[in-house]
Write an enzyme that holds these catalytic residues in place. Structure first.
Site, short mmCIF file in Angstrom:
data_model
loop_
_atom_site.label_atom_id
_atom_site.label_comp_id
_atom_site.label_asym_id
_atom_site.label_seq_id
_atom_site.Cartn_x
_atom_site.Cartn_y
_atom_site.Cartn_z
N LYS A 116 -26.71 10.95 -21.32
CA LYS A 116 -27.44 11.96 -20.42
C LYS A 116 -27.21 13.41 -20.86
O LYS A 116 -26.08 13.65 -21.59
CB LYS A 116 -26.91 11.77 -19.04
CG LYS A 116 -27.40 10.44 -18.45
CD LYS A 116 -27.19 10.18 -17.15
CE LYS A 116 -27.56 9.17 -16.26
NZ LYS A 116 -27.17 8.84 -15.08
N HIS A 119 -25.31 18.57 -18.33
CA HIS A 119 -26.18 19.70 -17.41
C HIS A 119 -25.29 20.53 -16.22
O HIS A 119 -24.11 20.80 -16.78
CB HIS A 119 -27.12 18.78 -16.64
CG HIS A 119 -26.42 17.67 -15.89
ND1 HIS A 119 -25.60 18.14 -14.83
CD2 HIS A 119 -26.47 16.40 -15.83
CE1 HIS A 119 -25.18 17.04 -14.17
NE2 HIS A 119 -25.79 15.79 -14.84
N HIS A 122 -21.96 19.29 -15.04
CA HIS A 122 -20.98 19.12 -15.72
C HIS A 122 -20.53 20.51 -16.07
O HIS A 122 -19.38 20.79 -16.32
CB HIS A 122 -21.45 18.52 -17.08
CG HIS A 122 -21.84 17.00 -16.79
ND1 HIS A 122 -23.36 16.66 -17.45
CD2 HIS A 122 -21.57 16.02 -16.29
CE1 HIS A 122 -23.24 15.21 -17.01
NE2 HIS A 122 -22.05 15.04 -16.54
#
Length: 557
Positions: A116, A119, A122
């Site tokens: 993933k 983003h 994070h």
């Protein structure tokens, strides 16, 4: 720097029920002396207390009196100005604290999945976790910074299937691992959304991976290696390093079997009609093993907790993860306690709110590297247009990269940790008011002032308060005196915004001093040296505070 005052906070004078994390020194409006307010022990004899302080601390305290009633009663100490200034500037130190028994603090933060995007969530975990690691280290903790990367679970059955369906080679993935693996996952998931056979295949792939039945997992090790190399590039831009990288997949069938066995031995595991194995946490049934025998994230977190305590013997295990995972960590702590793990109470979930709307200005999908690239480009454009820019930003991209990262990081850390907020490029990249650019600008200004002075201020130069009569100087010295307490309070509350807002106030006080207390045109050499001592001390505090936040202080911009 405040040792002469803090020794007054004995149980006898102040009261042992009060935990004074921060001594707040300030100058009341129109006053000439600094003050500090402290809670008063309700059982203390007020007259004896006041007479004792007034009689024993004459060189430090000009006046002392009580104020307020009941729980709001405060001891007000009006301090001797000159003695206070000498104590602060002569005793100032930002050396790391030493504790009699060094606490071992494990901090897990950032922890993205390899399938993933890295983003905004994070990002918050990364910079909040880095702040906590830095401040605990300064306060004398032995800190272990851990990045626990997600590479396991059913979604990775989709990922492996996506790599096969798209025919991606290891070289394809190595060139841009994060984005290529993300695309493979999205492709497989989209195809499987209308194809039950593909859904079943993905579940089977992961179940076989976990059971060790697949023979071609060498590529998986390569994918992880490529991903860490790519993530390190982003972390380098954020000024973040980790002591260790761990993976979900390192907790294999043997570790999980040990967890399941301990749960069974403690009579905690309940097998349901559909074959799932669950544990009771309050009114909830928490799944531990799926009906097909594969495990869940929580199961691996229990195995990881046991392993980490064996490796590190931590005093605190801190997880910096968003608020949406509160139930997960409540379950982890509860199950650890039910299993009789003596360190169950040492689990701390540092939660935070969500960031909404963080994307590039074109609205593209959110990869953090794209966000940082955008911040750098926009900051470069601003610096090129400014007449006061002192560096060649076109040929010195490190400056604009640092400014862009500073803007994004401070825009986040100035928010209260639990607050959800809407991301705005205009607010993040503002150059006026309380923002990251203010911190960099003030640091550069103070550095330039000290560096370009006609004389230097020796490290052992003693403060001469009579040469610093300006009210602005006393206000700045109060800000400097408050720094130690601010660090303690920010660590206790695990709130970076406490330090950020303090640094904004420090910058305001320093800039007022620079405007009022000219160095270059001051005729008295003694006054120039005293002012340089004050400005350099303020710069040292600002530099250290910025580094605690994870920022790289610039010398020119």
């Amino acid at each position: 720097m405040t040792a002469s005052y803090t020794k007054l906070a004995s149980n006898k004078l102040i009261g042992n029920k009060f935990n004074i994390a921060r001594w707040s020194f300030h100058v009341p409006k129109g006053a000439l002396q600094p003050e500090v307010h402290l809670p008063v022990n309700s059982g203390a004899d007020e007259k004896v207390l006041l007479d004792s302080i007034a009689g024993n601390y004459k060189e430090h305290i000009k006046d002392v009196y009580s104020q307020g009633e009941g729980k709001r009663k405060r001891l007000v100490m009006r301090l001797c100005r000159n003695q206070f200034m000498e104590n602060v500037l002569n005793d100032f130190s930002i050396q790391r604290r030493i504790q009699e028994e060094t606490p071992k603090t494990l901090i897990e933060f950032s922890s993205p999945n390899i399938a993933k995007p890295f983003h905004a969530g994070h990002l918050r975990s990364a910079i909040i976790g880095n702040f906590l690691a830095n401040i605990y280290h300064h306060l004398g903790h032995d800190v272990v910074k851990l990045n626990y990367l997600g590479d396991w679970g059913t979604q990775f059955g989709f990922l492996k299937m996506g790599v096969e369906l798209k025919g991606l080679s290891r070289e394809d993935i190595r060139k841009n691992p994060i984005k290529m693996l993300y695309k493979a996952y999205v492709y497989a998931y989209t195809q499987a959304s209308t194809n039950e056979e593909l859904q079943s295949r993905a579940r089977t792939i992961f179940s076989d991976m976990e059971q060790g039945k697949l023979k071609d997992l060498d590529g998986w090790t390569d994918y992880r290696s490529y991903t860490v190399d790519e993530l390190r590039k982003v972390y380098d831009r954020l000024g973040i390093t980790f002591d260790q990288y761990h993976w979900e997949s390192q907790y294999g069938i043997g570790d999980i079997a040990h967890v399941v066995s301990r749960l069974q031995e403690n009579g905690l595991l309940i097998t349901q009609d559909d074959g799932r194995k669950v544990v009771k946490v309050g009114p909830r049934n928490i799944p531990i093993v799926k009906s097909d025998g594969s495990t869940l994230y929580l199961t691996r977190d229990i195995a990881a907790l046991i392993d980490r305590h064996q490796r590190f013997t931590f005093d605190k295990a801190i997880y910096v993860v968003d608020n949406a995972q509160s139930d997960h960590f409540a379950a982890l702590a509860s199950i650890a306690q039910q299993m009789g793990l003596p360190y169950a109470s040492d689990i701390v979930h540092v939660k935070f709110g969500r960031v909404h709307g963080m994307s590039t200005r074109k609205g593209n999908a959110v990869f953090l590297s794209d966000i940082l690239d955008e911040a750098e480009a926009l900051m470069r454009h601003k610096q090129v247009k400014k007449s006061t820019t002192k560096v060649d930003v076109i040929n010195n991209p490190e400056v604009t990269s640092t400014l862009g990262t500073t803007a994004v990081v401070v825009n986040d850390l100035k928010q209260r940790r639990m607050r959800d907020y809407d991301f705005s490029w205009d607010k993040a990249l503002q150059t006026d008011g309380d923002c990251g650019i203010k911190l960099q600008y003030t640091h550069c200004r103070l550095w330039s002032l000290v560096k370009n002075a006609d004389e230097c201020c020796p490290d052992n130069e003693q403060c001469q308060p009579k040469l610093l009569p300006e009210p602005e100087a006393l206000h700045l010295i109060c800000e400097i005196a408050n720094y130690d307490g601010i660090l303690t309070e920010a660590a206790d509350k695990q709130e970076a915004c406490i330090l950020v807002n303090y640094l904004f106030g420090l910058c305001n006080a320093a800039n007022r001093c620079v405007q009022t207390m000219n160095v270059k045109n001051e005729l008295s050499k003694e006054k120039r040296i005293q002012r340089l001592k004050l400005f350099n001390t303020a710069r040292s505090v600002l530099q250290h505070g910025m580094q605690i936040l994870g920022l790289k202080p610039l010398l020119e911009m």
